[in-house]
Design a protein around this motif. Structure first.
Motif, PDB file in Angstrom:
ATOM      1  N   MET A 195       9.855   9.178  -2.589  1.00 58.22           N
ATOM      2  CA  MET A 195       8.791   9.763  -1.771  1.00 58.22           C
ATOM      3  C   MET A 195       7.590   9.999  -2.674  1.00 58.22           C
ATOM      4  N   THR A 196       6.433   9.563  -2.237  1.00 57.03           N
ATOM      5  CA  THR A 196       5.216   9.674  -3.039  1.00 57.03           C
ATOM      6  C   THR A 196       4.365  10.838  -2.560  1.00 57.03           C
ATOM      7  N   ILE A 197       3.924  11.644  -3.513  1.00 56.31           N
ATOM      8  CA  ILE A 197       3.041  12.779  -3.244  1.00 56.31           C
ATOM      9  C   ILE A 197       1.641  12.398  -3.711  1.00 56.31           C
ATOM     10  N   ASN A 198       0.666  12.603  -2.884  1.00 56.51           N
ATOM     11  CA  ASN A 198      -0.723  12.356  -3.267  1.00 56.51           C
ATOM     12  C   ASN A 198      -1.353  13.688  -3.660  1.00 56.51           C
ATOM     13  N   ASP A 199      -1.214  14.002  -4.933  1.00 61.94           N
ATOM     14  CA  ASP A 199      -1.680  15.291  -5.438  1.00 61.94           C
ATOM     15  C   ASP A 199      -3.150  15.201  -5.828  1.00 61.94           C
ATOM     16  N   LEU A 200      -3.911  16.258  -5.532  1.00 58.99           N
ATOM     17  CA  LEU A 200      -5.345  16.249  -5.798  1.00 58.99           C
ATOM     18  C   LEU A 200      -5.665  16.312  -7.286  1.00 58.99           C
ATOM     19  N   ILE A 201      -4.686  16.661  -8.111  1.00 57.26           N
ATOM     20  CA  ILE A 201      -4.903  16.726  -9.560  1.00 57.26           C
ATOM     21  C   ILE A 201      -4.114  15.639 -10.284  1.00 57.26           C
ATOM     22  N   TYR A 202      -2.854  15.467  -9.929  1.00 57.64           N
ATOM     23  CA  TYR A 202      -1.988  14.525 -10.642  1.00 57.64           C
ATOM     24  C   TYR A 202      -1.943  13.143  -9.999  1.00 57.64           C
ATOM     25  N   GLY A 203      -2.652  12.962  -8.894  1.00 58.24           N
ATOM     26  CA  GLY A 203      -2.674  11.655  -8.252  1.00 58.24           C
ATOM     27  C   GLY A 203      -1.365  11.353  -7.549  1.00 58.24           C
ATOM     28  N   SER A 204      -0.977  10.076  -7.527  1.00 59.36           N
ATOM     29  CA  SER A 204       0.262   9.654  -6.863  1.00 59.36           C
ATOM     30  C   SER A 204       1.454   9.914  -7.777  1.00 59.36           C
ATOM     31  N   VAL A 205       2.368  10.739  -7.292  1.00 64.12           N
ATOM     32  CA  VAL A 205       3.580  11.071  -8.044  1.00 64.12           C
ATOM     33  C   VAL A 205       4.771  10.786  -7.138  1.00 64.12           C
ATOM     34  N   THR A 206       5.767  10.070  -7.664  1.00 60.49           N
ATOM     35  CA  THR A 206       6.904   9.650  -6.849  1.00 60.49           C
ATOM     36  C   THR A 206       8.202  10.253  -7.370  1.00 60.49           C
ATOM     37  N   TYR A 207       9.002  10.793  -6.449  1.00 56.50           N
ATOM     38  CA  TYR A 207      10.324  11.334  -6.775  1.00 56.50           C
ATOM     39  C   TYR A 207      11.342  10.766  -5.796  1.00 56.50           C
ATOM     40  N   TRP A 253       6.098  23.435  -9.550  1.00 54.01           N
ATOM     41  CA  TRP A 253       6.536  23.261  -8.166  1.00 54.01           C
ATOM     42  C   TRP A 253       6.322  21.834  -7.662  1.00 54.01           C
ATOM     43  N   LEU A 254       5.787  20.972  -8.495  1.00 56.00           N
ATOM     44  CA  LEU A 254       5.516  19.601  -8.050  1.00 56.00           C
ATOM     45  C   LEU A 254       6.798  18.878  -7.641  1.00 56.00           C
ATOM     46  N   VAL A 255       7.867  19.072  -8.407  1.00 55.02           N
ATOM     47  CA  VAL A 255       9.122  18.380  -8.115  1.00 55.02           C
ATOM     48  C   VAL A 255       9.750  18.875  -6.811  1.00 55.02           C
ATOM     49  N   SER A 256       9.389  20.071  -6.363  1.00 52.69           N
ATOM     50  CA  SER A 256       9.921  20.606  -5.103  1.00 52.69           C
ATOM     51  C   SER A 256       9.133  20.134  -3.892  1.00 52.69           C
ATOM     52  N   THR A 257       7.971  19.570  -4.121  1.00 48.29           N
ATOM     53  CA  THR A 257       7.092  19.200  -3.013  1.00 48.29           C
ATOM     54  C   THR A 257       7.724  18.204  -2.045  1.00 48.29           C
ATOM     55  N   PRO A 258       8.519  17.200  -2.501  1.00 42.19           N
ATOM     56  CA  PRO A 258       9.158  16.305  -1.527  1.00 42.19           C
ATOM     57  C   PRO A 258      10.010  17.049  -0.498  1.00 42.19           C
ATOM     58  N   LYS A 259      10.716  18.092  -0.915  1.00 41.75           N
ATOM     59  CA  LYS A 259      11.504  18.876   0.044  1.00 41.75           C
ATOM     60  C   LYS A 259      10.586  19.478   1.101  1.00 41.75           C
ATOM     61  N   HIS A 260       9.450  19.989   0.637  1.00 37.96           N
ATOM     62  CA  HIS A 260       8.526  20.630   1.567  1.00 37.96           C
ATOM     63  C   HIS A 260       7.930  19.608   2.532  1.00 37.96           C
ATOM     64  N   LEU A 261       7.616  18.432   2.014  1.00 39.17           N
ATOM     65  CA  LEU A 261       7.080  17.387   2.889  1.00 39.17           C
ATOM     66  C   LEU A 261       8.123  16.931   3.907  1.00 39.17           C
ATOM     67  N   MET A 262       9.376  16.862   3.487  1.00 44.24           N
ATOM     68  CA  MET A 262      10.443  16.497   4.427  1.00 44.24           C
ATOM     69  C   MET A 262      10.544  17.517   5.553  1.00 44.24           C
ATOM     70  N   LEU A 263      10.345  18.790   5.214  1.00 47.01           N
ATOM     71  CA  LEU A 263      10.388  19.830   6.241  1.00 47.01           C
ATOM     72  C   LEU A 263       9.208  19.704   7.201  1.00 47.01           C
ATOM     73  N   TYR A 264       8.022  19.453   6.660  1.00 48.15           N
ATOM     74  CA  TYR A 264       6.872  19.239   7.544  1.00 48.15           C
ATOM     75  C   TYR A 264       7.151  18.088   8.506  1.00 48.15           C
ATOM     76  N   ASP A 265       7.709  17.013   7.976  1.00 43.95           N
ATOM     77  CA  ASP A 265       7.995  15.847   8.816  1.00 43.95           C
ATOM     78  C   ASP A 265       9.078  16.159   9.841  1.00 43.95           C
ATOM     79  N   ALA A 266      10.085  16.941   9.435  1.00 44.76           N
ATOM     80  CA  ALA A 266      11.170  17.280  10.358  1.00 44.76           C
ATOM     81  C   ALA A 266      10.649  18.077  11.550  1.00 44.76           C
TER      82      ALA A 266
END
Length: 531
Positions: A194-206, A248-261
């Protein structure tokens, strides 16, 4: 049991989810910027926490948005009494004023304390359980989970849940529920990157499913975990941008999954670089230099701490490169703040820089706002009255003279009540006669001090230390029968009770004629009373 709690709560009017959804759609329909600072009341506020609050505040002001304070207290065992009051006090001291929050702050999205929002969390978890296959009940016992953990450690693996309850049949689930078997609710981690588009770190994938087991969203005691409450609150408080530490960057995919759910729109994320010690090691709560209270109690000004934090990791364009020794106003920081210029590298704490900035700011106050620093000094002296032998009475000229003289000697006004400077406010209790073997006799000491008093009474200009020193040398050469360095030692002991300290002539200049003579007379009385 957790199931029973949900069953009861779902039948309490009004329906909080409906109320909160109505607020979200009606009060932020223009998608105005809304950010939040969400500390846990588990102890003191540290530099990293204040930087997070500051950057959120500046971002909100930059975009004419709202800055919200939310208290995340679902981890009840770690709560420290008085922490909420401490958080509010630190924000007031730092001039970081939330637009909404708990206590007197108020706002239309409250409550702003998570422990008062449990009904909403129960409704939201029930919604996922009944309308989505993204979560499931886990009936694993604490004993089984502990065995999994031990086995992983034995095999030198990272402990993780094996997702066993994912595969329970509906019949097995209903049987456990009918028997009131305690359960938690877990999120099904989606397989694949899952790729996060962070405003500081750019595209980060976990790919969390490769390294973690399904995380718990709701505990068996009916309290949500951080991940679940965090997402539910951010959505229902209409948070548009989330600025927080990079940990908290590594936890962000969980949060995005919840938003999507839930089918909710995702907010934008900006993760701030980590603050570390000067040697690159991680900060620890055991370190005093990360505590805000350390600097505050030592007399450091909030403007200094705020400006220092702006130098950790960029974000302020030309202000970070133009003049790092200038103290900027909050309005100037708002104008300059830009997330695009925040660095990705770790930020190292430089204690010497904090010291120098505070000294610089004190100089600025002496020149431009003398009443403020003078009143701050008076307040400190009054709070530490027990350190002084006599009551304190000084005019403004004396305070200003002491502050000017000490600018290159101290880092904060609190330094002026340290042992080396106590004589400036009251003559310390004299104890030096116990170690007076350097002098021939007590009679010699008394005669020397009497001669010095006579000399000082004749000097008219006490504003020039060189004149004072010249006259003391002349007296010693013409009338006294001791070496000059021994004479200076006697005067220093008599005035300050110190064997080392500021030059004697400067000390006399600072104290002034009347106070110096009185100190020397007190020293004579001290010698006479110790036969």
């Amino acid at each position: 049991m957790f199931r029973a709690k949900i069953f009861v709560l779902l039948r309490r009017p009004p329906n909080l989810a409906t109320v909160f959804n109505r607020q979200c759609s009606s009060t932020n329909e223009n998608n105005d910027v809304r950010v939040r600072f969400a500390p846990s009341p588990t102890g003191f506020v540290h530099l990293g926490g204040l930087r997070t609050a500051l950057f959120n505040y500046l971002f909100a002001r930059k975009h004419q948005g709202k800055f919200i304070l939310r208290i995340e207290d679902t981890d009840r065992e770690r709560i420290v009494p008085g922490s909420l009051e401490s958080i509010l006090d630190v924000l007031r001291w730092s001039n970081i004023q939330p637009d909404e929050g708990p206590e007197e702050l108020g706002g239309s999205y409250g409550p702003y304390i998570q422990s008062k929002r449990t009904e909403l969390y129960h409704e939201m978890i029930e919604k996922l359980l009944t309308t989505s296959d993204s979560v499931y009940r886990c009936f694993c016992t604490t004993k089984r989970l502990e065995l999994l953990r031990r086995e992983a450690l034995k095999n030198r693996e990272t402990p993780r849940y094996d997702n066993r309850c994912r595969s329970l049949t509906n019949e097995e689930i209903q049987k456990n529920l009918s028997e009131n078997v305690p359960f938690t609710v877990r999120l099904k981690l989606q397989p694949g990157p899952m790729t996060i588009n962070d405003l500081i770190y750019g595209s980060v994938t976990y790919d969390l499913s490769r390294i973690e087991g399904d995380p718990i969203l709701m505990k068996s005691d009916g309290l949500p975990t951080y991940h679940f409450a965090n997402v539910v609150d951010d959505y229902h408080m209409s948070i548009t941008h989330i600025l927080r530490g990079v940990e908290w960057l590594v936890s962000t995919p969980k949060h995005l999954m919840l938003y999507d759910a839930f089918g909710w729109p995702r907010p934008k994320y900006a993760h701030l670089p980590l603050i570390v010690n000067r040697d690159g090691s991680k900060l620890s709560k055991r370190h005093d230099h990360i505590r805000l209270s350390t600097y505050r109690n030592q007399g450091y000004y909030p403007e200094v701490i705020i400006n220092y934090l702006t130098q950790l990791g960029g974000g302020f364009g030309q202000l970070n490169t133009a003049n790092c020794d200038k103290i900027y106003s909050m309005d100037e920081l708002v104008d300059a703040f830009d997330l695009k210029s925040v660095n990705q590298n770790n930020c190292k704490i430089d204690l010497e820089k904090i010291h120098q900035l505070n000294r610089l700011y004190m100089k600025n106050l002496i020149e431009n706002d003398p009443n403020r620093i003078r009143n701050d000094l008076i307040e400190i002296l009054q709070k530490n009255q027990e350190k002084f032998q006599t009551s304190l009475q000084f005019d403004n000229d004396y305070f200003d003279k002491i502050l000017q003289w000490n600018l290159e000697r101290i880092y904060s006004i609190n330094d002026l009540i340290q042992e080396d400077f106590l004589f400036l406010w009251s003559q310390p209790k004299l104890t030096w006669l116990n170690d007076s073997s350097s002098f021939d006799s007590k009679q010699q000491i008394q005669q020397t001090l009497h001669s010095t008093i006579n000399l000082l009474q004749q000097i008219e200009d006490f504003n020039d230390k060189d004149i004072i020193l010249k006259q003391l040398r002349k007296l010693n050469e013409n009338e006294l029968s001791m070496k000059f360095n021994l004479y200076m030692k006697l005067l220093r002991l008599s005035l300050t009770n110190l064997t080392k300290g500021p030059p004697v002539a400067e000390s006399i200049m600072l104290l002034g004629k009347n106070r110096t003579i009185q100190y020397l007379r007190n020293a004579i009385d001290y010698v006479q009373s110790n036969k």
